[in-house]
Design a protein around this motif. Structure first.
Motif, PDB file in Angstrom:
ATOM      1  N   VAL A   1       0.834  -1.209   0.000  1.00  0.00           N
ATOM      2  CA  VAL A   1       0.000   0.000   0.000  1.00  0.00           C
ATOM      3  C   VAL A   1       0.866   1.255   0.000  1.00  0.00           C
ATOM      4  O   VAL A   1       0.347   2.366   0.038  1.00  0.00           O
ATOM      5  CB  VAL A   1      -0.982   0.032   1.191  1.00  0.00           C
ATOM      6  CG1 VAL A   1      -1.989  -1.083   1.071  1.00  0.00           C
ATOM      7  CG2 VAL A   1      -0.235  -0.028   2.506  1.00  0.00           C
ATOM      8  N   ARG A   2       2.184   1.073  -0.029  1.00  0.00           N
ATOM      9  CA  ARG A   2       3.098   2.226  -0.068  1.00  0.00           C
ATOM     10  C   ARG A   2       4.320   1.899  -0.907  1.00  0.00           C
ATOM     11  O   ARG A   2       4.727   0.753  -1.018  1.00  0.00           O
ATOM     12  CB  ARG A   2       3.504   2.647   1.330  1.00  0.00           C
ATOM     13  CG  ARG A   2       4.328   1.633   2.066  1.00  0.00           C
ATOM     14  CD  ARG A   2       4.590   2.073   3.470  1.00  0.00           C
ATOM     15  NE  ARG A   2       3.321   2.247   4.107  1.00  0.00           N
ATOM     16  CZ  ARG A   2       3.040   2.012   5.368  1.00  0.00           C
ATOM     17  NH1 ARG A   2       3.980   1.609   6.165  1.00  0.00           N
ATOM     18  NH2 ARG A   2       1.856   2.183   5.867  1.00  0.00           N
TER      19      ARG A   2
ATOM     20  N   SER B   1       8.261   3.859  -2.151  1.00  0.00           N
ATOM     21  CA  SER B   1       9.207   4.959  -1.953  1.00  0.00           C
ATOM     22  C   SER B   1       9.956   5.267  -3.241  1.00  0.00           C
ATOM     23  O   SER B   1      10.171   4.385  -4.066  1.00  0.00           O
ATOM     24  CB  SER B   1      10.217   4.601  -0.865  1.00  0.00           C
ATOM     25  OG  SER B   1       9.576   4.434   0.371  1.00  0.00           O
TER      26      SER B   1
ATOM     27  N   TRP C   1       0.897   8.893  -9.306  1.00  0.00           N
ATOM     28  CA  TRP C   1       0.261   9.007  -7.989  1.00  0.00           C
ATOM     29  C   TRP C   1      -0.545  10.295  -7.976  1.00  0.00           C
ATOM     30  O   TRP C   1      -0.036  11.342  -8.332  1.00  0.00           O
ATOM     31  CB  TRP C   1       1.339   9.036  -6.907  1.00  0.00           C
ATOM     32  CG  TRP C   1       2.304   7.905  -7.045  1.00  0.00           C
ATOM     33  CD1 TRP C   1       3.407   7.864  -7.849  1.00  0.00           C
ATOM     34  CD2 TRP C   1       2.224   6.637  -6.425  1.00  0.00           C
ATOM     35  NE1 TRP C   1       4.019   6.649  -7.745  1.00  0.00           N
ATOM     36  CE2 TRP C   1       3.319   5.865  -6.863  1.00  0.00           C
ATOM     37  CE3 TRP C   1       1.331   6.073  -5.509  1.00  0.00           C
ATOM     38  CZ2 TRP C   1       3.543   4.573  -6.436  1.00  0.00           C
ATOM     39  CZ3 TRP C   1       1.567   4.782  -5.074  1.00  0.00           C
ATOM     40  CH2 TRP C   1       2.658   4.049  -5.545  1.00  0.00           C
TER      41      TRP C   1
ATOM     42  N   THR D   1       8.041   8.490   0.760  1.00  0.00           N
ATOM     43  CA  THR D   1       7.209   7.289   0.788  1.00  0.00           C
ATOM     44  C   THR D   1       5.767   7.726   0.638  1.00  0.00           C
ATOM     45  O   THR D   1       5.277   8.559   1.407  1.00  0.00           O
ATOM     46  CB  THR D   1       7.401   6.510   2.107  1.00  0.00           C
ATOM     47  OG1 THR D   1       8.774   6.132   2.216  1.00  0.00           O
ATOM     48  CG2 THR D   1       6.520   5.270   2.139  1.00  0.00           C
TER      49      THR D   1
ATOM     50  N   ARG E   1       1.793   6.667   0.523  1.00  0.00           N
ATOM     51  CA  ARG E   1       0.810   5.666   0.912  1.00  0.00           C
ATOM     52  C   ARG E   1      -0.497   6.020   0.231  1.00  0.00           C
ATOM     53  O   ARG E   1      -0.885   7.181   0.181  1.00  0.00           O
ATOM     54  CB  ARG E   1       0.600   5.663   2.421  1.00  0.00           C
ATOM     55  CG  ARG E   1      -0.378   4.557   2.844  1.00  0.00           C
ATOM     56  CD  ARG E   1      -0.418   4.389   4.325  1.00  0.00           C
ATOM     57  NE  ARG E   1      -1.219   3.413   4.964  1.00  0.00           N
ATOM     58  CZ  ARG E   1      -2.086   2.545   4.491  1.00  0.00           C
ATOM     59  NH1 ARG E   1      -2.314   2.481   3.221  1.00  0.00           N
ATOM     60  NH2 ARG E   1      -2.755   1.720   5.247  1.00  0.00           N
TER      61      ARG E   1
ATOM     62  N   ASP F   1      -7.537   0.350   1.766  1.00  0.00           N
ATOM     63  CA  ASP F   1      -6.760  -0.798   2.230  1.00  0.00           C
ATOM     64  C   ASP F   1      -6.317  -1.717   1.106  1.00  0.00           C
ATOM     65  O   ASP F   1      -5.602  -2.678   1.330  1.00  0.00           O
ATOM     66  CB  ASP F   1      -7.588  -1.604   3.241  1.00  0.00           C
ATOM     67  CG  ASP F   1      -7.877  -0.800   4.497  1.00  0.00           C
ATOM     68  OD1 ASP F   1      -7.001  -0.016   4.906  1.00  0.00           O
ATOM     69  OD2 ASP F   1      -8.981  -0.944   5.054  1.00  0.00           O
TER      70      ASP F   1
ATOM     71  N   GLU G   1      -4.308  -3.078  -2.097  1.00  0.00           N
ATOM     72  CA  GLU G   1      -2.901  -2.967  -2.477  1.00  0.00           C
ATOM     73  C   GLU G   1      -2.764  -2.220  -3.800  1.00  0.00           C
ATOM     74  O   GLU G   1      -3.706  -2.133  -4.581  1.00  0.00           O
ATOM     75  CB  GLU G   1      -2.288  -4.358  -2.582  1.00  0.00           C
ATOM     76  CG  GLU G   1      -2.219  -5.056  -1.235  1.00  0.00           C
ATOM     77  CD  GLU G   1      -1.436  -6.351  -1.295  1.00  0.00           C
ATOM     78  OE1 GLU G   1      -1.196  -6.868  -2.396  1.00  0.00           O
ATOM     79  OE2 GLU G   1      -1.061  -6.826  -0.221  1.00  0.00           O
TER      80      GLU G   1
ATOM     81  N   ARG H   1      -2.788   9.067   0.087  1.00  0.00           N
ATOM     82  CA  ARG H   1      -3.349   9.246   1.431  1.00  0.00           C
ATOM     83  C   ARG H   1      -2.417  10.117   2.266  1.00  0.00           C
ATOM     84  O   ARG H   1      -2.839  11.063   2.911  1.00  0.00           O
ATOM     85  CB  ARG H   1      -3.526   7.891   2.096  1.00  0.00           C
ATOM     86  CG  ARG H   1      -4.074   7.952   3.486  1.00  0.00           C
ATOM     87  CD  ARG H   1      -4.175   6.552   4.036  1.00  0.00           C
ATOM     88  NE  ARG H   1      -4.961   6.513   5.236  1.00  0.00           N
ATOM     89  CZ  ARG H   1      -5.277   5.400   5.835  1.00  0.00           C
ATOM     90  NH1 ARG H   1      -4.884   4.246   5.325  1.00  0.00           N
ATOM     91  NH2 ARG H   1      -5.974   5.426   6.936  1.00  0.00           N
ATOM     92  N   ASN H   2      -1.129   9.753   2.273  1.00  0.00           N
ATOM     93  CA  ASN H   2      -0.136  10.574   2.957  1.00  0.00           C
ATOM     94  C   ASN H   2       1.231  10.359   2.342  1.00  0.00           C
ATOM     95  O   ASN H   2       1.448   9.439   1.563  1.00  0.00           O
ATOM     96  CB  ASN H   2      -0.129  10.333   4.473  1.00  0.00           C
ATOM     97  CG  ASN H   2       0.157   8.917   4.860  1.00  0.00           C
ATOM     98  OD1 ASN H   2       0.916   8.223   4.188  1.00  0.00           O
ATOM     99  ND2 ASN H   2      -0.427   8.448   5.936  1.00  0.00           N
TER     100      ASN H   2
END
Length: 88
Positions: A3-4, A6, A36, A63, A65, A69, A71, A81-82
């Protein structure tokens, strides 16, 4: 998948609906088009956009995210999200 992911910022594009970024991560583990999306209605849009600009200018590794939930899927768009930055 995860889900994240980098990476360093390669490209930033802004539009009325938000901002999209491309990272230098492996496209095989990224979302659709390895893009993204930071939606304009994100409650923390200004702070995240500023962090993206600072990371791009300074070549910091970030990174990202994604929302939800599920993938990351190479066939699906990914909304941010962040974002985090490590200064090690």
């Amino acid at each position: 998948m995860a889900v994240r992911v980098s990476g360093r910022v390669l490209e930033i594009n802004s539009a009325r609906t938000g901002t999209s970024i491309e990272l230098d991560n492996d496209p095989a583990v990224g979302p659709k088009g390895n893009v993204w999306l930071l939606k304009i209605d994100h409650s923390n849009y200004n702070a995240l956009f500023s962090l993206i600009l600072a990371a791009a200018a300074n070549r910091w590794r970030i990174t990202v995210r994604i929302e939800g939930d599920a993938e990351i899927d190479i066939n699906t768009d990914a909304a941010i999200r962040n974002i985090g930055v490590g200064f090690k």
